[in-house]
Every structure is written in C-alpha cells, then in structure tokens.
Design an enzyme around this catalytic site. Structure first.
Site, PDB file in Angstrom:
ATOM      1  N   LEU A  45      33.427  37.460  35.771  1.00 31.39           N
ATOM      2  CA  LEU A  45      34.289  36.598  36.569  1.00 31.39           C
ATOM      3  C   LEU A  45      33.592  36.331  37.908  1.00 31.39           C
ATOM      4  O   LEU A  45      32.652  37.029  38.271  1.00 31.39           O
ATOM      5  CB  LEU A  45      35.646  37.265  36.806  1.00 31.39           C
ATOM      6  CG  LEU A  45      36.458  37.573  35.543  1.00 31.39           C
ATOM      7  CD1 LEU A  45      37.660  38.453  35.901  1.00 31.39           C
ATOM      8  CD2 LEU A  45      36.911  36.300  34.856  1.00 31.39           C
ATOM      9  N   SER A  46      34.091  35.354  38.642  1.00 32.12           N
ATOM     10  CA  SER A  46      33.416  35.058  39.906  1.00 32.12           C
ATOM     11  C   SER A  46      33.434  36.263  40.840  1.00 32.12           C
ATOM     12  O   SER A  46      32.492  36.450  41.624  1.00 32.12           O
ATOM     13  CB  SER A  46      34.045  33.842  40.584  1.00 32.12           C
ATOM     14  OG  SER A  46      35.408  34.067  40.860  1.00 32.12           O
ATOM     15  N   GLU A  47      34.480  37.098  40.779  1.00 25.74           N
ATOM     16  CA  GLU A  47      34.504  38.309  41.597  1.00 25.74           C
ATOM     17  C   GLU A  47      35.196  39.447  40.852  1.00 25.74           C
ATOM     18  O   GLU A  47      36.188  39.225  40.139  1.00 25.74           O
ATOM     19  CB  GLU A  47      35.256  38.101  42.921  1.00 25.74           C
ATOM     20  CG  GLU A  47      34.692  37.037  43.823  1.00 25.74           C
ATOM     21  CD  GLU A  47      33.418  37.437  44.521  1.00 25.74           C
ATOM     22  OE1 GLU A  47      33.058  38.638  44.479  1.00 25.74           O
ATOM     23  OE2 GLU A  47      32.779  36.558  45.120  1.00 25.74           O
ATOM     24  N   THR A  48      34.676  40.645  41.046  1.00 22.97           N
ATOM     25  CA  THR A  48      35.372  41.878  40.697  1.00 22.97           C
ATOM     26  C   THR A  48      35.556  42.667  41.980  1.00 22.97           C
ATOM     27  O   THR A  48      34.604  42.884  42.729  1.00 22.97           O
ATOM     28  CB  THR A  48      34.585  42.712  39.672  1.00 22.97           C
ATOM     29  OG1 THR A  48      34.508  41.993  38.439  1.00 22.97           O
ATOM     30  CG2 THR A  48      35.269  44.050  39.424  1.00 22.97           C
ATOM     31  N   CYS A  72      35.506  38.095  50.361  1.00 22.97           N
ATOM     32  CA  CYS A  72      36.074  37.323  49.254  1.00 22.97           C
ATOM     33  C   CYS A  72      37.578  37.254  49.433  1.00 22.97           C
ATOM     34  O   CYS A  72      38.248  38.290  49.536  1.00 22.97           O
ATOM     35  CB  CYS A  72      35.723  37.957  47.912  1.00 22.97           C
ATOM     36  SG  CYS A  72      36.478  37.093  46.513  1.00 22.97           S
TER      37      CYS A  72
END
Length: 263
Positions: A45-48, A72
């Site tokens: 995903l774009s961020e974890t 983020c």
C-alpha cells in the site's frame, strides 16, 4: 511465533473503496527497520503505519513499499481510527510522537482532525523536463521548504485531472515528489500527488501535501478555512484550516479489513 494485529483502513473516505488505504500495524516494541520495511513492501500500500505505545501516547513511523518517510497524513488518520474505533482508546485526543514532532489527532463524532505543521513555499522556475513528464505546463512552480516536494499550479481543475505522467521520465527529471493543484469547480482547490521518488507513482489522498497546499491557497484566496479534494482515481475530500502556523485537516475513515501478522 510473532503475532501483530494489522488493520487496513480507507482514510479520508466516506465509504470503503474510496480515499487512501493504509495498513496500521500494532507493535509492543520496535522491530528492526529492515523488517518494518519488509512488512510494508509485503502490504504494498502507499503507506504502512507502525505504532508502539509510550507513556504519553504512541510512537509512530510510516513506510511506503520502498522507503521510510518523515510525515504521512492519511496513515496517521488511519492509526487514530484504529485506536479509537477498535482498541478502546477513551480520550478524544491522541498524541503521536514522530520524526516530524508531536502530532495530535482529535475526534468529533465520526470525523478526525489532524494537527500538522504548515510548510513554507518559495517560487522557482518551471522545469521543462518536469512539465514534459507531467504532460502539461503549469502556470507556477514552488519548492516546499525543508522537504523533497514541489508544487505545480495550474489554471483549471480540468488541467490537473488531465495529467497523464510518464513516471520513469518524472523520476529522471527530479528528486522531488510533485503536487499538482488548481482551483476547484466545487471546492476551493483540487490536487494530485505523484511520488515515484518514494515508490508511489500516484498517491490517492495525501495529507502531507496539504501541509503545503493549505498555506498556499489560504494566502491566495484570503481565507483560513478551505475545502479540498484530491482527484485521483479513488478520490478523497479534506476539510482544511490554517491556524496559528499549523494545518488542520479533517476527514473520515472506514475499516476495510483486520487480521494478524504471523511469522
């Protein structure tokens, strides 16, 4: 066997399958950074976001599939949602301790508000290589002070919606992520975020980009409160406010999935 709770949350979304999906992983103590990166790469995903409880809130770190980042927004919103909605956090405010300082998230009903830093901007010359990679020439270019981002301002929402970047060319043209923005037709401003430099070609909804966009549009429009929409394929809406040198961003979250990492 290690076991870690994990949630997937659509942030800045009024319903599932909208906004920006983030993974939120709850830890008791920090793992080696290479393992954190491997988990983020596996999630893809774009961020974890990774959380560790401390005496006054939680330590929070964010990883794209490729790198750790210093700020983020959507994964912070998702982290607060997990704590409020699923982990019994009783206060209406959470303090996250991060590489960008203390970040607070408050809840009001089913909405959450991020309290983030405001970024300074400085005008710069338009880069013809970036314009060619984006597929259209902007009317203004600005550098975001202190972070590897730049803002390209267009005349109309349709200009931003029509951008079809050549991502390898964009990566070759600049080491800064690109935020494209314009006045909105049904909101104060729209944007898109392109970040092949951090392993995310286009991010669906980017809270950290609004740390630069809100100061710009607040000054340009002469108003502190702003309605914003990121017009990616998934799309997402953010209610924004410039207040005392900070940027406040309000949105909703939807839990898509929860489970457990085991290895």
């Amino acid at each position: 066997m290690a076991k870690m709770p994990i949630y997937q949350v659509d942030a800045f979304a009024g319903a599932v399958f909208g906004g920006n999906p983030a993974a939120v992983v709850l830890l008791e103590d920090w793992l080696d950074v290479s393992l954190l990166q491997a988990i983020a790469s596996e999630n893809n995903l774009s961020e974890t976001a990774f959380l560790v409880p401390v005496d006054e809130g939680f330590e929070l770190r964010w990883f794209t599939p490729a790198v750790e980042v210093n700020l983020c927004g959507h994964a912070t919103l998702a982290s607060a949602h997990v704590l409020f909605a699923h982990r019994g956090y009783s206060s209406d405010s959470i303090c996250f301790h991060t590489h960008s300082g203390a970040l607070h998230v408050t809840r009001s009903g089913d909405a959450y508000t991020l309290d983030f830093p405001a970024y300074a901007l400085e005008e710069t010359e338009l880069d013809s290589r970036v314009a060619a990679a984006l597929g259209a020439t902007a009317s203004q270019a600005l550098l975001v002070a202190g972070v590897p981002k730049q803002v390209y301002v267009y005349e109309f929402e349709e200009d931003v919606a029509a951008l079809d970047p050549d991502f390898p060319a964009l990566l070759a043209a600049t080491d800064r992520c690109v935020i494209a923005t314009a006045p909105g037709n049904e909101c104060d401003f729209v944007s898109r975020f392109f970040g092949p430099q951090v392993g995310v070609d286009e991010d669906p909804v980017t809270g950290s980009a609004h740390c630069a966009l809100v100061p710009y549009w607040s000054a340009r429009l002469g108003q502190a409160q702003l309605s914003a929409r990121q017009i990616s394929a998934r799309g997402g809406s953010i209610q924004c406010e410039q207040r005392n040198g900070r940027v406040l961003m309000t949105g909703q979250c939807q839990t898509f999935m929860q489970g457990e990492i085991r290895f």
